[in-house]
Scaffold this motif. Sequence first.
Motif, PDB file in Angstrom:
ATOM      1  N   SER A   1      -1.511   6.801  -6.416  1.00  0.00           N
ATOM      2  CA  SER A   1      -0.793   6.358  -5.223  1.00  0.00           C
ATOM      3  C   SER A   1      -0.566   4.851  -5.249  1.00  0.00           C
ATOM      4  O   SER A   1       0.536   4.367  -5.006  1.00  0.00           O
ATOM      5  CB  SER A   1      -1.588   6.744  -3.973  1.00  0.00           C
ATOM      6  N   TRP A   2      -1.615   4.125  -5.591  1.00  0.00           N
ATOM      7  CA  TRP A   2      -1.474   2.677  -5.593  1.00  0.00           C
ATOM      8  C   TRP A   2      -0.560   2.211  -6.725  1.00  0.00           C
ATOM      9  O   TRP A   2       0.231   1.284  -6.555  1.00  0.00           O
ATOM     10  CB  TRP A   2      -2.823   1.989  -5.725  1.00  0.00           C
ATOM     11  N   LEU A   3      -0.657   2.848  -7.882  1.00  0.00           N
ATOM     12  CA  LEU A   3       0.220   2.474  -8.994  1.00  0.00           C
ATOM     13  C   LEU A   3       1.681   2.684  -8.609  1.00  0.00           C
ATOM     14  O   LEU A   3       2.552   1.894  -8.980  1.00  0.00           O
ATOM     15  CB  LEU A   3      -0.113   3.293 -10.249  1.00  0.00           C
ATOM     16  N   ARG A   4       1.936   3.758  -7.876  1.00  0.00           N
ATOM     17  CA  ARG A   4       3.297   3.997  -7.398  1.00  0.00           C
ATOM     18  C   ARG A   4       3.748   2.866  -6.492  1.00  0.00           C
ATOM     19  O   ARG A   4       4.849   2.335  -6.618  1.00  0.00           O
ATOM     20  CB  ARG A   4       3.368   5.325  -6.638  1.00  0.00           C
ATOM     21  N   ARG A   5       2.864   2.486  -5.577  1.00  0.00           N
ATOM     22  CA  ARG A   5       3.200   1.410  -4.654  1.00  0.00           C
ATOM     23  C   ARG A   5       3.421   0.107  -5.400  1.00  0.00           C
ATOM     24  O   ARG A   5       4.356  -0.630  -5.138  1.00  0.00           O
ATOM     25  CB  ARG A   5       2.059   1.215  -3.651  1.00  0.00           C
ATOM     26  N   PHE A   6       2.571  -0.141  -6.351  1.00  0.00           N
ATOM     27  CA  PHE A   6       2.683  -1.366  -7.135  1.00  0.00           C
ATOM     28  C   PHE A   6       3.996  -1.377  -7.909  1.00  0.00           C
ATOM     29  O   PHE A   6       4.677  -2.398  -7.992  1.00  0.00           O
ATOM     30  CB  PHE A   6       1.502  -1.478  -8.097  1.00  0.00           C
ATOM     31  N   THR A   7       4.355  -0.253  -8.464  1.00  0.00           N
ATOM     32  CA  THR A   7       5.618  -0.142  -9.189  1.00  0.00           C
ATOM     33  C   THR A   7       6.788  -0.460  -8.274  1.00  0.00           C
ATOM     34  O   THR A   7       7.700  -1.200  -8.640  1.00  0.00           O
ATOM     35  CB  THR A   7       5.792   1.282  -9.751  1.00  0.00           C
ATOM     36  N   ARG A   8       6.736   0.092  -7.089  1.00  0.00           N
ATOM     37  CA  ARG A   8       7.807  -0.156  -6.122  1.00  0.00           C
ATOM     38  C   ARG A   8       7.865  -1.645  -5.795  1.00  0.00           C
ATOM     39  O   ARG A   8       8.932  -2.238  -5.700  1.00  0.00           O
ATOM     40  CB  ARG A   8       7.549   0.660  -4.854  1.00  0.00           C
ATOM     41  N   PHE A   9       6.691  -2.215  -5.618  1.00  0.00           N
ATOM     42  CA  PHE A   9       6.610  -3.645  -5.305  1.00  0.00           C
ATOM     43  C   PHE A   9       7.316  -4.495  -6.354  1.00  0.00           C
ATOM     44  O   PHE A   9       8.168  -5.315  -6.035  1.00  0.00           O
ATOM     45  CB  PHE A   9       5.139  -4.059  -5.192  1.00  0.00           C
ATOM     46  N   VAL A  10       6.979  -4.265  -7.602  1.00  0.00           N
ATOM     47  CA  VAL A  10       7.571  -5.077  -8.668  1.00  0.00           C
ATOM     48  C   VAL A  10       9.064  -4.802  -8.798  1.00  0.00           C
ATOM     49  O   VAL A  10       9.860  -5.706  -9.033  1.00  0.00           O
ATOM     50  CB  VAL A  10       6.866  -4.821 -10.008  1.00  0.00           C
ATOM     51  N   ALA A  11       9.438  -3.528  -8.635  1.00  0.00           N
ATOM     52  CA  ALA A  11      10.853  -3.179  -8.764  1.00  0.00           C
ATOM     53  C   ALA A  11      11.683  -3.880  -7.693  1.00  0.00           C
ATOM     54  O   ALA A  11      12.811  -4.306  -7.939  1.00  0.00           O
ATOM     55  CB  ALA A  11      11.033  -1.672  -8.655  1.00  0.00           C
TER      56      ALA A  11
ATOM     57  N   SER B   1      14.882  -2.475 -12.666  1.00  0.00           N
ATOM     58  CA  SER B   1      15.622  -2.389 -11.411  1.00  0.00           C
ATOM     59  C   SER B   1      15.813  -0.932 -10.992  1.00  0.00           C
ATOM     60  O   SER B   1      16.016  -0.637  -9.829  1.00  0.00           O
ATOM     61  CB  SER B   1      16.972  -3.080 -11.559  1.00  0.00           C
ATOM     62  N   ASP B   2      15.732  -0.033 -11.953  1.00  0.00           N
ATOM     63  CA  ASP B   2      15.882   1.380 -11.624  1.00  0.00           C
ATOM     64  C   ASP B   2      14.510   1.953 -11.282  1.00  0.00           C
ATOM     65  O   ASP B   2      13.726   2.280 -12.157  1.00  0.00           O
ATOM     66  CB  ASP B   2      16.477   2.126 -12.825  1.00  0.00           C
ATOM     67  N   GLU B   3      14.255   2.058  -9.998  1.00  0.00           N
ATOM     68  CA  GLU B   3      12.905   2.420  -9.596  1.00  0.00           C
ATOM     69  C   GLU B   3      12.521   3.833 -10.035  1.00  0.00           C
ATOM     70  O   GLU B   3      11.389   4.078 -10.437  1.00  0.00           O
ATOM     71  CB  GLU B   3      12.737   2.297  -8.085  1.00  0.00           C
ATOM     72  N   ALA B   4      13.451   4.757  -9.948  1.00  0.00           N
ATOM     73  CA  ALA B   4      13.148   6.134 -10.336  1.00  0.00           C
ATOM     74  C   ALA B   4      12.655   6.180 -11.783  1.00  0.00           C
ATOM     75  O   ALA B   4      11.668   6.836 -12.098  1.00  0.00           O
ATOM     76  CB  ALA B   4      14.389   7.002 -10.163  1.00  0.00           C
ATOM     77  N   HIS B   5      13.363   5.458 -12.614  1.00  0.00           N
ATOM     78  CA  HIS B   5      12.962   5.403 -14.020  1.00  0.00           C
ATOM     79  C   HIS B   5      11.563   4.810 -14.163  1.00  0.00           C
ATOM     80  O   HIS B   5      10.720   5.325 -14.892  1.00  0.00           O
ATOM     81  CB  HIS B   5      13.975   4.577 -14.803  1.00  0.00           C
ATOM     82  N   SER B   6      11.325   3.723 -13.471  1.00  0.00           N
ATOM     83  CA  SER B   6      10.017   3.089 -13.543  1.00  0.00           C
ATOM     84  C   SER B   6       8.922   4.071 -13.158  1.00  0.00           C
ATOM     85  O   SER B   6       7.897   4.176 -13.837  1.00  0.00           O
ATOM     86  CB  SER B   6       9.982   1.883 -12.606  1.00  0.00           C
TER      87      SER B   6
END
Lengths: 209, 209
Positions: free
Chosen positions: B96-106, B169-174
């Motif tokens: 869950s946190w990794l997802r949030r972190f990914t979104r943050f950076v994206a 920039s492509d969050e889904a991909h990330s």
Amino acid sequence: MAKVKSKVATRPKRADAQRNLDALLEAAKAVFMASGVDAPVREIATKAGVGLGTVYRHFPQRYDLVAAVLRREVDAVAAAARKASEDLEPLEALTSWLRRFTRFVATKRGLATALHSGDPAFASMPAYFEEHVGPALKSLLGEAAAAGAIRRDVDPNDLLRAVSNLSSSDEAHSQRMVALLIDGLRFGASAAPATRSKESPSDISRKLV
Amino acid sequence: MAKVKSKVATRPKRADAQRNLDALLEAAKAVFMASGVDAPVREIATKAGVGLGTVYRHFPQRYDLVAAVLRREVDAVAAAARKASEDLEPLEALTSWLRRFTRFVATKRGLATALHSGDPAFASMPAYFEEHVGPALKSLLGEAAAAGAIRRDVDPNDLLRAVSNLSSSDEAHSQRMVALLIDGLRFGASAAPATRSKESPSDISRKLV
DNA sequence: TGACAAACGGAACAACGTTCCGCATAACTG
DNA sequence: CAGTTATGCGGAACGTTGTTCCGTTTGTCA
């Protein structure tokens, strides 16, 4: 359907124009290697022995020049993928080439940076990547999957972009993370039809502390 | 050991200086959101209602301002990690946190770009990342490993940098690629001491075609 | 060889990061 | 409250860069 590449009586390119274009590409490659992709255009022009105007006629935007140089190198890497596919066993061909690709991207410092900059001149680069390197990687993946070494549900282009993004200036780190990705690939591998090495993390990722 | 923060009779900061600094940080954050980290310094100065000289006294280099804004946001994400650790079960807290972190950076487009630019002003940023977010992630990893959900041989900082780099920039991909990384983590998980969900790729990575 | 379009070179412009310094003003002193 | 001082302020000015523009050169063809 014979004259697809028709020139319809247009004059051929002038000799000096072609010469300057070659000189520019070569100079740009050298300068980018030495000073990164942010090197001044003037420096490249000087090194190529041409004027500024000449640079901008061949490459309307600064990044068009970067892209042109990049395309050349991409072609070389794609060729390497096809060669690995012929010379090595499936899983090793895949991991070996991914390592090489990682090194390639890591070497071109600032290149990935430029790619992600969102500049419109780079809009076509991912597509170029996918069209040229994608198919090569796809066959590597396909062969590895057929051997039961990796899962089947991974899109080559997804993986390609991931590896590109993973590559930072610290190559050792990049290699470790790519190894982790590879283990991710192997995670879901279906029952192996052929011999399958004992299930264990890859050698490289083992070195993680 | 009482006066660690001694000021030894130095004048306190002027009120207007502090006010301008706050205004600058706020304006910079807004401008970076809207126009990316490459926005002109003048634009930020104008938006903050201060002169150019003021900007450069508080932040000697352009990137110092970027770094200052970044540090603020990093702190927020680190806090989120600690909260997830308390509220969720180990593996879910981690993913869950990794997802949030990914979104943050994206979201922070161009930020990772700036980080990799090699500018000396950013030399301390990875360290800041590691010092503030690293420990939080480390405990998340430790708890997940203790539960037998993931392997134990992964360095938090390695993973942190990997995820940062993965975020495009492509969050889904990330998100897909991060999911793949997570599966890489789970690949070498030792025999589970507790209940272990049926071994299968994570939900997200399943969506790979 | 002469004519013409293609291509050249580099001065000039605009935008940016950064420096500099004379002026304003908050904080202390009496 | 008036005077003093150092801290902080604003914006003109400088150097570097990407890009444009146009007078001049040069390859190509009749």
